[in-house]
Design a protein around this motif. Structure first.
Motif, PDB file in Angstrom:
ATOM      1  N   SER A   7       0.815  -1.210   0.000  1.00 16.83           N
ATOM      2  CA  SER A   7       0.000   0.000   0.000  1.00 16.83           C
ATOM      3  C   SER A   7       0.850   1.262   0.000  1.00 16.83           C
ATOM      4  O   SER A   7       0.391   2.320  -0.376  1.00 16.83           O
ATOM      5  CB  SER A   7      -0.945   0.000   1.204  1.00 16.83           C
ATOM      6  OG  SER A   7      -0.195   0.050   2.400  1.00 16.83           O
ATOM      7  N   ALA A   8       2.120   1.158   0.430  1.00 16.33           N
ATOM      8  CA  ALA A   8       2.996   2.321   0.483  1.00 16.33           C
ATOM      9  C   ALA A   8       3.944   2.381  -0.708  1.00 16.33           C
ATOM     10  O   ALA A   8       4.776   3.259  -0.783  1.00 16.33           O
ATOM     11  CB  ALA A   8       3.808   2.284   1.781  1.00 16.33           C
ATOM     12  N   GLN A   9       3.783   1.441  -1.644  1.00 19.23           N
ATOM     13  CA  GLN A   9       4.690   1.371  -2.772  1.00 19.23           C
ATOM     14  C   GLN A   9       3.903   1.266  -4.068  1.00 19.23           C
ATOM     15  O   GLN A   9       2.734   0.914  -4.066  1.00 19.23           O
ATOM     16  CB  GLN A   9       5.595   0.148  -2.636  1.00 19.23           C
ATOM     17  CG  GLN A   9       6.419   0.158  -1.368  1.00 19.23           C
ATOM     18  CD  GLN A   9       7.142  -1.164  -1.156  1.00 19.23           C
ATOM     19  OE1 GLN A   9       7.213  -1.994  -2.036  1.00 19.23           O
ATOM     20  NE2 GLN A   9       7.673  -1.345   0.032  1.00 19.23           N
ATOM     21  N   GLU A  10       4.552   1.567  -5.166  1.00 17.45           N
ATOM     22  CA  GLU A  10       3.934   1.354  -6.463  1.00 17.45           C
ATOM     23  C   GLU A  10       4.115  -0.109  -6.821  1.00 17.45           C
ATOM     24  O   GLU A  10       5.188  -0.659  -6.641  1.00 17.45           O
ATOM     25  CB  GLU A  10       4.596   2.243  -7.513  1.00 17.45           C
ATOM     26  CG  GLU A  10       4.388   3.721  -7.244  1.00 17.45           C
ATOM     27  CD  GLU A  10       5.094   4.580  -8.263  1.00 17.45           C
ATOM     28  OE1 GLU A  10       4.918   4.342  -9.468  1.00 17.45           O
ATOM     29  OE2 GLU A  10       5.822   5.478  -7.834  1.00 17.45           O
ATOM     30  N   VAL A  11       3.075  -0.735  -7.335  1.00 10.83           N
ATOM     31  CA  VAL A  11       3.128  -2.155  -7.683  1.00 10.83           C
ATOM     32  C   VAL A  11       2.884  -2.283  -9.178  1.00 10.83           C
ATOM     33  O   VAL A  11       1.922  -1.732  -9.709  1.00 10.83           O
ATOM     34  CB  VAL A  11       2.066  -2.961  -6.902  1.00 10.83           C
ATOM     35  CG1 VAL A  11       2.088  -4.425  -7.315  1.00 10.83           C
ATOM     36  CG2 VAL A  11       2.289  -2.820  -5.403  1.00 10.83           C
ATOM     37  N   TYR A  12       3.769  -2.998  -9.868  1.00 16.70           N
ATOM     38  CA  TYR A  12       3.655  -3.240 -11.299  1.00 16.70           C
ATOM     39  C   TYR A  12       3.717  -4.735 -11.543  1.00 16.70           C
ATOM     40  O   TYR A  12       4.335  -5.466 -10.776  1.00 16.70           O
ATOM     41  CB  TYR A  12       4.790  -2.557 -12.066  1.00 16.70           C
ATOM     42  CG  TYR A  12       4.815  -1.070 -11.874  1.00 16.70           C
ATOM     43  CD1 TYR A  12       3.969  -0.247 -12.610  1.00 16.70           C
ATOM     44  CD2 TYR A  12       5.658  -0.483 -10.953  1.00 16.70           C
ATOM     45  CE1 TYR A  12       3.967   1.120 -12.428  1.00 16.70           C
ATOM     46  CE2 TYR A  12       5.669   0.889 -10.767  1.00 16.70           C
ATOM     47  CZ  TYR A  12       4.821   1.680 -11.500  1.00 16.70           C
ATOM     48  OH  TYR A  12       4.815   3.044 -11.322  1.00 16.70           O
ATOM     49  N   SER A  13       3.086  -5.158 -12.611  1.00 17.94           N
ATOM     50  CA  SER A  13       3.170  -6.576 -12.957  1.00 17.94           C
ATOM     51  C   SER A  13       3.924  -6.713 -14.266  1.00 17.94           C
ATOM     52  O   SER A  13       3.948  -5.805 -15.094  1.00 17.94           O
ATOM     53  CB  SER A  13       1.770  -7.193 -13.084  1.00 17.94           C
ATOM     54  OG  SER A  13       1.071  -6.606 -14.163  1.00 17.94           O
ATOM     55  N   GLY A  14       4.571  -7.836 -14.417  1.00 15.18           N
ATOM     56  CA  GLY A  14       5.289  -8.166 -15.633  1.00 15.18           C
ATOM     57  C   GLY A  14       4.997  -9.617 -15.955  1.00 15.18           C
ATOM     58  O   GLY A  14       4.207 -10.264 -15.283  1.00 15.18           O
ATOM     59  N   SER A  15       5.622 -10.116 -16.961  1.00 16.31           N
ATOM     60  CA  SER A  15       5.391 -11.508 -17.315  1.00 16.31           C
ATOM     61  C   SER A  15       6.714 -12.199 -17.579  1.00 16.31           C
ATOM     62  O   SER A  15       7.747 -11.556 -17.738  1.00 16.31           O
ATOM     63  CB  SER A  15       4.497 -11.597 -18.560  1.00 16.31           C
ATOM     64  OG  SER A  15       5.137 -10.949 -19.649  1.00 16.31           O
ATOM     65  N   LEU A  16       6.658 -13.517 -17.577  1.00 12.23           N
ATOM     66  CA  LEU A  16       7.825 -14.309 -17.918  1.00 12.23           C
ATOM     67  C   LEU A  16       7.714 -14.718 -19.371  1.00 12.23           C
ATOM     68  O   LEU A  16       6.696 -15.234 -19.809  1.00 12.23           O
ATOM     69  CB  LEU A  16       7.914 -15.560 -17.041  1.00 12.23           C
ATOM     70  CG  LEU A  16       8.298 -15.336 -15.579  1.00 12.23           C
ATOM     71  CD1 LEU A  16       8.282 -16.651 -14.821  1.00 12.23           C
ATOM     72  CD2 LEU A  16       9.663 -14.690 -15.478  1.00 12.23           C
ATOM     73  N   GLY A  17       8.770 -14.471 -20.094  1.00 12.01           N
ATOM     74  CA  GLY A  17       8.811 -14.853 -21.492  1.00 12.01           C
ATOM     75  C   GLY A  17       9.456 -16.212 -21.652  1.00 12.01           C
ATOM     76  O   GLY A  17       9.646 -16.950 -20.674  1.00 12.01           O
TER      77      GLY A  17
END
Length: 89
Positions: A7-17
């Motif tokens: 909640s105190a950080q930016e969260v991003y998602s990525g993927s595995l290639g």
């Protein structure tokens, strides 16, 4: 290392290639200031992974060895060497 608090950080998602290669989102690449071909470090601690670069880790570790206790280590080393030289005479 700091405690994980989404909640105190930016969260991003990525993927595995293919071959489990990680795809880093642009905001993550920008935050790390990395470009294609740069080496990333994965720090694993208590089941959590911290992604960083060599330069960032080096700066962080260099700061951890710094202490300001008023001592001048150069002067201490010179004094020790002089004392050793006098003992050897």
């Amino acid at each position: 290392m700091s405690e994980l608090n989404p909640s105190a950080q930016e969260v991003y998602s990525g993927s595995l290639g293919p071959k489990f290669r990680a795809i880093l989102p642009k905001p993550v690449r920008e935050a790390l200031a990395v470009k294609e071909g740069d080496t990333l470090l994965y720090l694993v601690q208590n089941g959590e992974v911290i992604l960083t670069t060599r330069n960032r880790l080096a700066r962080q570790l260099a700061g951890s060895f710094r202490r300001d206790d008023g001592r001048n280590l150069t002067d201490e080393l010179i004094a020790e060497r002089r004392a050793e030289a006098e003992r050897d005479l």
